[in-house]
Design an enzyme around this catalytic site. Sequence first.
Site, mmCIF file in Angstrom:
data_model
loop_
_atom_site.group_PDB
_atom_site.id
_atom_site.type_symbol
_atom_site.label_atom_id
_atom_site.label_comp_id
_atom_site.label_asym_id
_atom_site.label_seq_id
_atom_site.Cartn_x
_atom_site.Cartn_y
_atom_site.Cartn_z
ATOM 1 N N TYR A 1 0.829 -1.214 0.000
ATOM 2 C CA TYR A 1 0.000 0.000 0.000
ATOM 3 C C TYR A 1 0.860 1.259 0.000
ATOM 4 O O TYR A 1 0.497 2.266 -0.603
ATOM 5 C CB TYR A 1 -1.005 -0.023 1.161
ATOM 6 C CG TYR A 1 -2.201 -0.873 0.788
ATOM 7 C CD1 TYR A 1 -3.260 -0.332 0.067
ATOM 8 C CD2 TYR A 1 -2.225 -2.231 1.081
ATOM 9 C CE1 TYR A 1 -4.324 -1.128 -0.331
ATOM 10 C CE2 TYR A 1 -3.289 -3.028 0.693
ATOM 11 C CZ TYR A 1 -4.331 -2.475 -0.018
ATOM 12 O OH TYR A 1 -5.379 -3.260 -0.438
ATOM 13 N N HIS B 1 -14.808 2.553 -1.497
ATOM 14 C CA HIS B 1 -13.808 1.548 -1.120
ATOM 15 C C HIS B 1 -12.703 2.141 -0.251
ATOM 16 O O HIS B 1 -11.625 1.562 -0.137
ATOM 17 C CB HIS B 1 -13.218 0.886 -2.374
ATOM 18 C CG HIS B 1 -14.210 0.027 -3.106
ATOM 19 N ND1 HIS B 1 -14.000 -0.481 -4.362
ATOM 20 C CD2 HIS B 1 -15.449 -0.420 -2.737
ATOM 21 C CE1 HIS B 1 -15.048 -1.205 -4.739
ATOM 22 N NE2 HIS B 1 -15.948 -1.173 -3.779
HETATM 23 P P1 OAD Z 1 -11.150 -2.808 -13.120
HETATM 24 O O1 OAD Z 1 -9.685 -2.929 -13.266
HETATM 25 O O2 OAD Z 1 -11.935 -4.025 -12.804
HETATM 26 O O3 OAD Z 1 -11.763 -2.182 -14.451
HETATM 27 C C1 OAD Z 1 -11.213 -1.054 -15.064
HETATM 28 C C2 OAD Z 1 -12.141 -0.651 -16.183
HETATM 29 O O4 OAD Z 1 -11.656 0.565 -16.738
HETATM 30 C C3 OAD Z 1 -12.211 -1.663 -17.328
HETATM 31 O O5 OAD Z 1 -13.573 -1.863 -17.680
HETATM 32 C C4 OAD Z 1 -11.446 -0.969 -18.471
HETATM 33 O O6 OAD Z 1 -11.973 -1.322 -19.747
HETATM 34 C C5 OAD Z 1 -11.703 0.477 -18.143
HETATM 35 N N1 OAD Z 1 -10.685 1.431 -18.634
HETATM 36 C C6 OAD Z 1 -9.341 1.280 -18.693
HETATM 37 N N2 OAD Z 1 -8.749 2.402 -19.123
HETATM 38 C C7 OAD Z 1 -9.746 3.308 -19.340
HETATM 39 C C8 OAD Z 1 -9.787 4.655 -19.769
HETATM 40 N N3 OAD Z 1 -8.688 5.334 -20.083
HETATM 41 N N4 OAD Z 1 -10.995 5.277 -19.858
HETATM 42 C C9 OAD Z 1 -12.141 4.600 -19.547
HETATM 43 N N5 OAD Z 1 -12.167 3.326 -19.144
HETATM 44 C C10 OAD Z 1 -10.992 2.684 -19.031
HETATM 45 O O7 OAD Z 1 -11.415 -1.642 -12.034
HETATM 46 P P2 OAD Z 1 -12.738 -1.333 -11.203
HETATM 47 O O8 OAD Z 1 -13.962 -1.597 -11.991
HETATM 48 O O9 OAD Z 1 -12.551 0.006 -10.612
HETATM 49 O O10 OAD Z 1 -11.787 -3.028 -5.167
HETATM 50 O O11 OAD Z 1 -12.614 -2.425 -10.058
HETATM 51 C C11 OAD Z 1 -13.539 -2.433 -9.038
HETATM 52 C C12 OAD Z 1 -12.881 -2.843 -7.747
HETATM 53 O O12 OAD Z 1 -12.188 -4.084 -7.934
HETATM 54 C C13 OAD Z 1 -11.801 -1.907 -7.246
HETATM 55 O O13 OAD Z 1 -12.292 -0.793 -6.539
HETATM 56 C C14 OAD Z 1 -10.996 -2.800 -6.356
HETATM 57 C C15 OAD Z 1 -10.929 -4.046 -7.222
HETATM 58 O O14 OAD Z 1 -10.761 -5.242 -6.521
HETATM 59 C C16 OAD Z 1 -11.214 -2.994 -3.980
HETATM 60 O O15 OAD Z 1 -10.027 -2.827 -3.829
HETATM 61 C C17 OAD Z 1 -12.179 -3.182 -2.862
#
Ligand code: OAD
Length: 259
Positions: free
Chosen positions: A71, A123
Site C-alpha cells: 500500500y 472503497h
Molecule cells: P477494473 O480494473 O476491474 O476495471 C477497469 C475498467 O476501466 C475496465 O472496464 C477498463 O476497460 C476500463 N478502462 C481502462 N482504461 C480506461 C480509460 N482510459 N478510460 C475509460 N475506461 C478505461 O477496475 P474497477 O472496476 O474500478 O476493489 O474495479 C472495481 C474494484 O475491484 C476496485 O475498486 C478494487 C478491485 O478489486 C477494492 O479494492 C475493494
Amino acid sequence: MDRPARSFSQPLLDRLRRARRIAVLTGAGISAESGIATFRDPGGLWSRFRPEDLANVDAFLRKPDLVQRWYAERRRIAAEAEPNAGHRALVDLEAMTDDFTLITQNVDGLHRRAGSRNVLELHGNINRNYCIACRAPAPEGFADRLAEGAPADCPSCGGFIRPDVVWFGELLPADATEQAFAAARRADVVLSIGTSGVVFPAAQIPLTGRDHGAYAVEINIEPSAIAGYMDETLIGPAGTVLPELLSALREQAGEPVGE
Ligand code: OAD
C-alpha cells in the site's frame, strides 16, 4: 491534423442538459490516464498480484509489513500522479449541476485533488490508515514514516495499523453506500465511467439509477459487464470522451446544465 469532434446522441445531450440530479460511478479506468494501474485490464494489479495475499484481513494479519509496503508503494504512485482531463471534466459537470454525487471505487484521492466536492469513496482512501485494535486513525505522516521502514504499530495501543480501504470480504462504509444508492435513485442521469462492473454492490449503483428512471450512460474503452443494461455506451478513454461531452453540451445549449 485536428481529429473530427465525436458526435453524441441527441437524447444524451438533451437528458444531460435538462438534468438537475446526476450520479456518477467511477472505477480504476478514470485514473488510468493518470498512470495508475487498473485491476483487471491486461497488466493490471490483479494480473501481477494475488488479492488473497494483499487485499484481505487474513493476509494482513499474517504479514502486516508486506501488505503495508504494497500500500505504501501504491500511495507513492498515487501521490506522484496528477488528476487528468476526465477528473477535471467531472469537476466542471458538478459546477453545472444542482445535485451532483460522485461515487468512486477508487482509493487514490484524485477526484478530490481535481476539485470534485461531493465525493463518496465507497472503497476507502489509501491515504488514511487506522488501528485494527483501538480503531484510532493513524497520526498524520504515518504513511511517510512507514515508507522509511518505521514500525507499523499504533502509537496509542501498539495494535496493527492498516490502510483504510475495503478488502475482499469486508462491508462497504454504510453511510457512503446509503448515500450513493439514494443519489442513484433520485438521479435524472447516471454515468458509469471506467469500471468493469463486476464488483458489487458498486456495480449495482448505475443499474439502480436506471431502474428508477435515470438515463444511464457508460464511458469505457470497451463494453463492461453491465454495458447491456445501459441506455448508451460511449467507447473511448474517459480523459477524451468526458471533455468532449462537456464541450458538446456547452456548444449545443449555450446555457448551463440543469437550466
Ligand atoms: P477494473 O480494473 O476491474 O476495471 C477497469 C475498467 O476501466 C475496465 O472496464 C477498463 O476497460 C476500463 N478502462 C481502462 N482504461 C480506461 C480509460 N482510459 N478510460 C475509460 N475506461 C478505461 O477496475 P474497477 O472496476 O474500478 O476493489 O474495479 C472495481 C474494484 O475491484 C476496485 O475498486 C478494487 C478491485 O478489486 C477494492 O479494492 C475493494
